[in-house]
Design a protein around this motif. Sequence first.
Motif, PDB file in Angstrom:
ATOM      1  N   CYS A 113       0.856  -1.189   0.000  1.00  0.00           N
ATOM      2  CA  CYS A 113       0.000   0.000   0.000  1.00  0.00           C
ATOM      3  C   CYS A 113       0.892   1.239   0.000  1.00  0.00           C
ATOM      4  CB  CYS A 113      -0.919   0.013   1.222  1.00  0.00           C
ATOM      5  SG  CYS A 113      -2.078  -1.365   1.288  1.00  0.00           S
ATOM      6  N   ALA A 114       0.295   2.353  -0.324  1.00  0.00           N
ATOM      7  CA  ALA A 114       1.029   3.615  -0.354  1.00  0.00           C
ATOM      8  C   ALA A 114       0.270   4.647   0.468  1.00  0.00           C
ATOM      9  CB  ALA A 114       1.199   4.102  -1.795  1.00  0.00           C
ATOM     10  N   PRO A 115       0.961   5.658   0.970  1.00  0.00           N
ATOM     11  CA  PRO A 115       0.265   6.728   1.692  1.00  0.00           C
ATOM     12  C   PRO A 115      -0.782   7.395   0.810  1.00  0.00           C
ATOM     13  CG  PRO A 115       2.639   6.878   2.027  1.00  0.00           C
ATOM     14  CD  PRO A 115       2.422   5.843   0.974  1.00  0.00           C
ATOM     15  N   GLU A 116      -1.732   8.038   1.443  1.00  0.00           N
ATOM     16  CA  GLU A 116      -2.830   8.656   0.700  1.00  0.00           C
ATOM     17  C   GLU A 116      -2.328   9.677  -0.303  1.00  0.00           C
ATOM     18  OE1 GLU A 116      -6.872  11.330   1.511  1.00  0.00           O
ATOM     19  OE2 GLU A 116      -5.597  10.682   3.182  1.00  0.00           O
ATOM     20  N   TRP A 117      -1.327  10.470   0.083  1.00  0.00           N
ATOM     21  CA  TRP A 117      -0.864  11.517  -0.822  1.00  0.00           C
ATOM     22  C   TRP A 117      -0.172  10.938  -2.051  1.00  0.00           C
ATOM     23  CZ3 TRP A 117       4.358  11.910  -1.820  1.00  0.00           C
ATOM     24  CH2 TRP A 117       5.233  11.297  -0.908  1.00  0.00           C
ATOM     25  N   LEU A 139      -3.045   9.794  -4.262  1.00  0.00           N
ATOM     26  CA  LEU A 139      -3.716  10.979  -4.790  1.00  0.00           C
ATOM     27  C   LEU A 139      -2.874  11.657  -5.859  1.00  0.00           C
ATOM     28  CD1 LEU A 139      -6.295  12.602  -4.483  1.00  0.00           C
ATOM     29  CD2 LEU A 139      -5.185  13.944  -2.689  1.00  0.00           C
ATOM     30  N   ASN A 140      -1.563  11.621  -5.690  1.00  0.00           N
ATOM     31  CA  ASN A 140      -0.663  12.191  -6.694  1.00  0.00           C
ATOM     32  C   ASN A 140      -0.809  11.455  -8.024  1.00  0.00           C
ATOM     33  OD1 ASN A 140       2.072  12.140  -8.192  1.00  0.00           O
ATOM     34  ND2 ASN A 140       2.297  13.888  -6.821  1.00  0.00           N
ATOM     35  N   LYS A 141      -0.854  10.135  -7.966  1.00  0.00           N
ATOM     36  CA  LYS A 141      -1.029   9.349  -9.192  1.00  0.00           C
ATOM     37  C   LYS A 141      -2.369   9.657  -9.850  1.00  0.00           C
ATOM     38  CE  LYS A 141       1.755   5.432  -7.592  1.00  0.00           C
ATOM     39  NZ  LYS A 141       1.725   3.974  -7.257  1.00  0.00           N
TER      40      LYS A 141
END
Length: 226
Positions: free
Chosen positions: A139-143, A146-148
Motif C-alpha cells: 500500500c502507499a500513503p494517501e498523498w 492521490l498524486n497518481k
Amino acid sequence: MAARFARSIGALSSSVTHRSAAGIETVSHGVFKPRLVSSSSSPESEFPKTNNKKMTDRLSGVIDVVNDRKLPPELRGQRDAVRSETDIINVVEQRIWHSMEEGKFENLPGKGKPLDLNTNPHADPAEDTLYRILSRNKCAPEWVELNKEIRNRVVEWRSALKRAWTHRGSVDDSEWIEASESLKLQIRDINNKVFRYNLIVPFGRQMLGLNWEKEMDRLKEESTGS
C-alpha cells in the motif's frame, strides 16, 4: 527741565529689552521677567540622549557578539571579512579536505557494505514505521495515491481539451462551447483534488492546479509549433 526729565524716565520704563532667543531676562514697563532657557540647550535634555546612545551602543555590541559566536572559530573576530555564505562554505570545505588528508574518512562503519534502506534516519520514527507497514502490505500513503490520480486526470483532461480544440467547427462553435464548459467543470474537480493533496503531502512536494487560460495558451502554442 523737570518735564524733560519726566519724559526720559517714562521712555525708560516703557522700553522692552530683547536679548537672544535663548531667553535672557527682559524688562517691560518696569517689570522684570524671569529668564527662559531653551530646552534644547539644557543639560537635562541632553542627559536622555546620552543614555539612549549608550544603550544603543551596548545593544549593538551584544548583537555583534552573538553574530560572532555563530561563525566558525576560524572566522571569529573578523566579521568584517565575512562577505557572504561562500566564506563559511570555504571553511567547511577546508575542514573536509583536512579530514580527508588525515584519513578520518577511512574505516568508517559500514564501509563496503550495502546501504540499509529499510529505515529512514531523517524521518519521524512514527511516520517511518507507518510507511514500512504500508510498504509491506503493498500500500502507499494517501498523498502518493492521490498524486497518481491527479497526474492521470491531468493527462486525460489535456487529451480531451486537445480533441475538442481540434474538432471545433469553423462556422458553428456550439460544440466547442459545450465541450469547453464541461472541461472547465472538470478543472474544478481536479483543482479540488490538488488542494486536498497539498494539505496532506510532505512539505516541498506541493503541486500547482490547472488554469484554463494558461492551458489554452499552451495548446495554441503547441498547435502553432506543429
